[in-house]
Structure formats: structure tokens, C-alpha cells
Design a protein around this motif. Structure first.
Motif, short mmCIF file in Angstrom:
data_model
loop_
_atom_site.label_atom_id
_atom_site.label_comp_id
_atom_site.label_asym_id
_atom_site.label_seq_id
_atom_site.Cartn_x
_atom_site.Cartn_y
_atom_site.Cartn_z
N TRP A 88 64.15 114.07 22.59
CA TRP A 88 65.23 114.98 22.96
C TRP A 88 64.84 115.79 24.20
N ILE A 99 72.88 122.59 24.22
CA ILE A 99 72.87 121.22 23.71
C ILE A 99 71.59 120.53 24.15
N THR A 101 70.14 116.33 24.62
CA THR A 101 70.56 114.93 24.71
C THR A 101 69.33 114.03 24.67
N ILE A 127 73.01 110.08 16.43
CA ILE A 127 73.61 110.90 17.47
C ILE A 127 72.69 110.98 18.70
N ARG A 130 73.23 116.88 20.45
CA ARG A 130 73.20 117.81 19.32
C ARG A 130 73.09 119.23 19.84
N CYS A 132 71.65 123.15 19.93
CA CYS A 132 70.33 123.77 19.86
C CYS A 132 70.49 125.27 20.10
N PHE A 380 66.73 118.00 12.08
CA PHE A 380 68.11 117.50 12.11
C PHE A 380 68.87 118.08 10.93
N TRP A 382 72.30 116.89 8.41
CA TRP A 382 73.19 115.77 8.05
C TRP A 382 74.03 116.18 6.85
#
Length: 395
Positions: A88, A99, A101, A127, A130, A132, A380, A382
Motif C-alpha cells: 500500500w 486514501i 492505493t 480492493i 482504501r 486511511c 483491513f 471486512w
């Protein structure tokens, strides 16, 4: 017989009554995945044979409880490719919310080299963007504390995968309010009665008659190593009206309406879900279930079972004599009215030789059979669409 005149051949109709309507299944499409688990669509129609000809009828004329599935699981071959990802990026902001990526690429599992993404087009992909947080900005330092206001309907299970010397464990957490979503306490009785509940006793009777909802779902759960047997004590379902009950689990899928009091359902695993659909008030089934030691082992020694409502998951540790190709799993089952949230609090892929290290974590939403893969050391979050989830730790 040559001297004798030969009579003309003729056919006589022996039975004018048509055959009863029945379901006809026709393969309509290929497997949705070129490798691994996929779904194949099949065309299901209601037909009737009349005077030697097949006639298409309305679906309501065929028995609803006996209708075959319109899609069935299929596997062409095991996959040779999978999605992989870069690390990331840094958070896009120095303070506040931003964000992150990452780049995705298709990986050949045999050569461990990147290939054209077309080879991975049918596989689920995690994904690549996300949210942050880089900490509160100076003017926001005195802001209100986040308490998960948008997640009140989610029952959380928290995932921590850490390579410590402790034995794998499932335990309740004592976390501050800001660490987990706020969940209302489950009431002892709801407006739907038994509907939406999870039963964890070794034996019991479930009365699904006189429920207010036309669709009623209950779940039964027991520890790994046990299996569930279920009898239908009474049934007032109106089969001609389309009322039906479904029994489903990891190794069973059975629907029925007629002759239910004569049925014995065996889950063959430690969980079972019962879904009932009624159209007329007061109709339903009364079930009696029991648990017993499973006749056949269906799990690995490093597998774990969670029933919620919240807890901590530490990656399972394989025993010294276990095969390296064994995949350790954690099964999560909550009440059907709830959903599951998994938050990775810490991921540490250490190098201690006495621990099992996992290259990636696979999370499966059982209700949709959709799978998400998480790589790297980043945390993460979920959420499930149903009340069942499975976590696999892959080396």
C-alpha cells in the motif's frame, strides 16, 4: 399369407389423459470460472407430455418444493493463476482522513512471475483503494471520538493474526468503545419469536409455527467434532400454495414440504441453517434437534469455530506432525439476523522458526461464496452479507 389380403396398419389412442406436469432441466451455460469453484447456470422449465408432445406450462403448475436449482457449483480444474498486489502507498494526507492505493497484477503460481491480467479475469480480486487516517489535524484534536455510528447492525468478530509463542485462542475482548462498532444487546425475545436466532444447546425443540414473518430463518451451532441430527415433529405447511422449508449447511442442501414428519436430516458438520417460507398465517414446522459425535471427520486439527458475538482470532498454529499443505481455517457463525465484521488489529509475519507463517489471508462470505484475499502486513476491515464467514490462513 400372400394369398390373403393384408389389412391396413393403424394406430389407436390408448390413454387420452395427459402426463402430470414435471420440471425439465436443460444446461444453459458454461462454468462461470475457468478454474476453481464457479457456478453453472441451468434452464429449469415446467413441461407436460400431452399426446406425445412436450408442452411448456406456467411454473406454478409444477410442484414448487421439487424445483431444481437454477445454478449449480462446478469446478473445471484447479487454478494456476491468482491476483497479487504491491504494498500500500502512504496515506494521501499528513493528517485527517485520506486514501491509500496499491497496484494489482496477475501471478503465475508455478513460475511466480507476472502474466497478462486476462488470465485472472474470472478470479475474485481484493480492493486496491482504501481509506486511511494519519491522525487528527491540529484543529480537530478536540473532536468527538468515533464510535462506529454507521455499524450498529453489525455483530463484530475481530481478527488478529500474530506470530507469538501463545497457543491459538478464541476469547472475548475488553476493548474501548472506539475500537469496535456499537452493537445493541440481543433481546431475550423478539417480535419474530425464534426467527433470526442461533441455538447452541446440545438438544432442543424449535417451534416455527405462528411466526409473524413469511420468511423465517434459524441456525444451530455446535463445537467442531460434532454433527447435528434433526427431526420434523409436526408440519402444517401448505405444499400446493408453495410453502417450503430448506435445510442447508457446509455439506447438506435439502428442501421439502411433503412427508416432512418422516424425514431425518443429518448436517454431517457442526452447523445447520433452517429457512422456512410460509404464505398462510399459523403454518410452519416444529423441529427437534440433537447433537452427537461426528461419524466422519470434516475439519483439520488446527481449525477453529467462533459463534460470536465478538472475540479475538489468533492465526492457528499447525502441529509439528501436520502436513505443510494443510490450510488452517476459522469458521464464524452468528445469529441469522446479524452480520459479521472482521477487523485485522495486527499482522506480524515474523521469522520465528516455531510458528506457522501465512503469506495471505482468505476471507469467504458463505452466503454468496465470494472470496476476498488480503496480502501484506496492513490492517483491513471486512463485512459479510450473511451470517456465516470462513477465514483461511495460506502459507
Amino acid at each position: 399369407c400372400h394369398p390373403v389380403p393384408k389389412p391396413e396398419s393403424r394406430m389407436e389412442i390408448c390413454d387420452l389423459s395427459p402426463c402430470p406436469p414435471r420440471w425439465k432441466v436443460t444446461p444453459a451455460g458454461p462454468c462461470s470460472s475457468s478454474c476453481g469453484l464457479g457456478l453453472a447456470v441451468q434452464l429449469v422449465t415446467c413441461v407436460q407430455i400431452h399426446q406425445g408432445k412436450e408442452m411448456l406450462l406456467e411454473e406454478r403448475l409444477c410442484p414448487v418444493a421439487e424445483k431444481p436449482l437454477t445454478s449449480v457449483p462446478c469446478v473445471i480444474r484447479m487454478c494456476s493463476y491468482e491476483w497479487s498486489f504491491s504494498e500500500w502507498t502512504e496515506c494521501s494526507t499528513s493528517c485527517g482522513n485520506g486514501i491509500q492505493t496499491r497496484q494489482d497484477f496477475c501471478l503465475n503460481l508455478l513460475t511466480r512471475r507476472q502474466v497478462n491480467p486476462v488470465f485472472c479475469r474470472h478470479f475474485p480480486k481484493a480492493i486496491v483503494v482504501r481509506g486511511c487516517s494519519a491522525g487528527p489535524c491540529p484543529e480537530q484534536a478536540m473532536g468527538t471520538e468515533f464510535r462506529g455510528a454507521g455499524l450498529q447492525t453489525v455483530t463484530p468478530a475481530l481478527l488478529t493474526t500474530a506470530t507469538t509463542a501463545k497457543e491459538a485462542r478464541n476469547k472475548d475482548l475488553d476493548l474501548p468503545p472506539s475500537a469496535v462498532p456499537v452493537v445493541p444487546e440481543e433481546q431475550a425475545e423478539t417480535s419474530g419469536g425464534v426467527c433470526g436466532k442461533l441455538f447452541l444447546n446440545a438438544t432442543g425443540v424449535i417451534n416455527m409455527t405462528d411466526v409473524e414473518s413469511s420468511d423465517c430463518t434459524v441456525a444451530i451451532g455446535r463445537p467442531l467434532g460434532e454433527e447435528i441430527t434433526l427431526h420434523v415433529l409436526e408440519s402444517s405447511l401448505n405444499c400446493s400454495a408453495g410453502e417450503v422449508v430448506l435445510f442447508s449447511g457446509r455439506m447438506v442442501w435439502q428442501t421439502g414440504c411433503r412427508n416432512l414428519p418422516l424425514s431425518l436430516i443429518n448436517s454431517r458438520t457442526n452447523t445447520l441453517i433452517v429457512k422456512q417460507r410460509v404464505l398462510l398465517p399459523g403454518n410452519g414446522v416444529i423441529l427437534q434437534y440433537n447433537s452427537r459425535t461426528a461419524t466422519k471427520k470434516y475439519y483439520q486439527d488446527c481449525d477453529k469455530q467462533l459463534f460470536g458475538p465478538q472475540g479475538e482470532i489468533v492465526n492457528p498454529v499447525q502441529l509439528p506432525d501436520q502436513r505443510q499443505e494443510v490450510v488452517c481455517r476459522t469458521f464464524i457463525n452468528v445469529a441469522p439476523r446479524h452480520r459479521i465484521a472482521i477487523r485485522a488489529l495486527n499482522i506480524d509475519l515474523g521469522n520465528e522458526s516455531n510458528q506457522t507463517h501465512f503469506n495471505y489471508i482468505l476471507v469467504r462470505d458463505v452466503s454468496t461464496m465470494k472470496t476476498v484475499v488480503f496480502h501484506g502486513k496492513q490492517q483491513f476491515f471486512w463485512q459479510s452479507t450473511g451470517s456465516q464467514a470462513e477465514i483461511e490462513f495460506h502459507e
